[in-house]
Design an enzyme around this catalytic site. Structure first.
Site, PDB file in Angstrom:
ATOM      1  N   GLU A  65       0.837  -1.211   0.000  1.00 18.64           N
ATOM      2  CA  GLU A  65       0.000   0.000   0.000  1.00 18.64           C
ATOM      3  C   GLU A  65       0.867   1.254   0.000  1.00 18.64           C
ATOM      4  OE1 GLU A  65      -0.098  -2.624   1.950  1.00 18.64           O
ATOM      5  OE2 GLU A  65      -2.096  -2.996   2.772  1.00 18.64           O
ATOM      6  N   CYS A  96      -2.121  -2.681   7.208  1.00 11.06           N
ATOM      7  CA  CYS A  96      -1.545  -2.496   8.552  1.00 11.06           C
ATOM      8  C   CYS A  96      -1.751  -1.040   8.991  1.00 11.06           C
ATOM      9  CB  CYS A  96      -0.064  -2.871   8.552  1.00 11.06           C
ATOM     10  SG  CYS A  96       1.007  -1.636   7.806  1.00 11.06           S
TER      11      CYS A  96
HETATM   12  N1  THU Z   1       2.363  -6.364   4.115  1.00 10.12           N
HETATM   13  C1  THU Z   1       1.861  -5.504   3.184  1.00 10.12           C
HETATM   14  O1  THU Z   1       2.361  -5.434   2.055  1.00 10.12           O
HETATM   15  N2  THU Z   1       0.794  -4.745   3.530  1.00 10.12           N
HETATM   16  C2  THU Z   1       0.209  -4.721   4.771  1.00 10.12           C
HETATM   17  O2  THU Z   1      -0.691  -3.940   5.012  1.00 10.12           O
HETATM   18  C3  THU Z   1       0.669  -5.656   5.795  1.00 10.12           C
HETATM   19  C4  THU Z   1       1.837  -6.502   5.453  1.00 10.12           C
HETATM   20  C5  THU Z   1       3.530  -7.196   3.765  1.00 10.12           C
HETATM   21  C6  THU Z   1       4.795  -6.822   4.476  1.00 10.12           C
HETATM   22  C7  THU Z   1       5.566  -8.130   4.430  1.00 10.12           C
HETATM   23  O3  THU Z   1       6.287  -8.197   3.216  1.00 10.12           O
HETATM   24  C8  THU Z   1       4.491  -9.196   4.419  1.00 10.12           C
HETATM   25  O4  THU Z   1       3.283  -8.540   4.075  1.00 10.12           O
HETATM   26  C9  THU Z   1       4.324  -9.926   5.731  1.00 10.12           C
HETATM   27  O5  THU Z   1       4.145  -9.056   6.764  1.00 10.12           O
END
Ligand code: THU
Length: 139
Positions: A65, A96
Site C-alpha cells: 500500500e 496495517c
Molecule cells: N504487508 C503488506 O504489504 N501490507 C500490509 O498492510 C501488511 C503486510 C507485507 C509486508 C511483508 O512483506 C508481508 O506482508 C508480511 O508481513
C-alpha cells in the site's frame, strides 16, 4: 429489499482488484512468502499500483500500500477514489496501521478500500478509510 448501495460499482471494483492481484505477483517476499498488491484508483481514473518489497534486514520491508502511494506521488497523482488490496493466503488482507495512516495523508475518510484474497477476488470486502482509521493523526 435491495442491497446497500456500493460506493464503487462491482465491475469497477473487480477491475481494480484484478490490477492489485496482478501486481502482487511482482512482490519481493522471500522471507514471508506473503505476496501483497495494492492498486489505487485516482480521481482521473488512472490506476497506480505497488507490491511489497522485503529486505534481509526485515524492518526495511515496505508494504504494498505504501509502495503504491509513493509510486503515485512520484508520478504526480495525489487524489484517490479507491484502493484495492489483494494478497496471497486465505485471509482478508486488511492494511496495517502504518499503511492506513499513509493512505490517510492523501485519501479522505470516504475513500473506498477493497480487500480480497487473491484466490477469491469475487468475495471482496468494501470498507472506507474512515472505518479503518477513525481519528487519523493530522499535523
Ligand atoms: N504487508 C503488506 O504489504 N501490507 C500490509 O498492510 C501488511 C503486510 C507485507 C509486508 C511483508 O512483506 C508481508 O506482508 C508480511 O508481513
Amino acid at each position: 429489499m435491495s442491497a446497500a448501495k456500493s460506493a464503487l460499482p462491482r465491475s469497477q471494483a473487480l477491475k481494480l482488484l484484478r490490477a492489485a492481484a496482478q501486481v502482487s505477483r511482482n512482490a519481493h517476499a522471500p522471507y514471508s512468502a506473503f505476496q501483497v498488491g495494492a492498486a489505487l484508483l485516482t480521481d482521473t481514473g488512472a490506476v497506480i499500483s505497488g507490491c511489497n518489497v522485503e529486505n534481509a534486514s526485515y524492518g526495511l520491508t515496505i508494504c504494498a500500500e505504501r509502495n503504491a502511494i509513493f509510486h503515485a506521488v512520484a508520478v504526480k497523482k495525489r487524489k484517490f477514489k479507491a484502493v484495492a488490496i489483494v494478497a496471497s493466503g486465505k485471509q482478508m488482507p486488511f492494511p496495517c496501521g502504518a499503511c492506513r495512516q499513509v493512505l490517510a495523508e492523501f485519501g479522505s475518510p470516504e475513500m473506498v478500500v477493497l480487500v480480497a484474497p487473491r484466490a477469491k477476488l469475487a468475495d471482496y470486502m468494501e470498507l472506507t478509510l474512515g472505518e479503518l482509521l477513525p481519528h487519523s493523526f493530522k499535523f
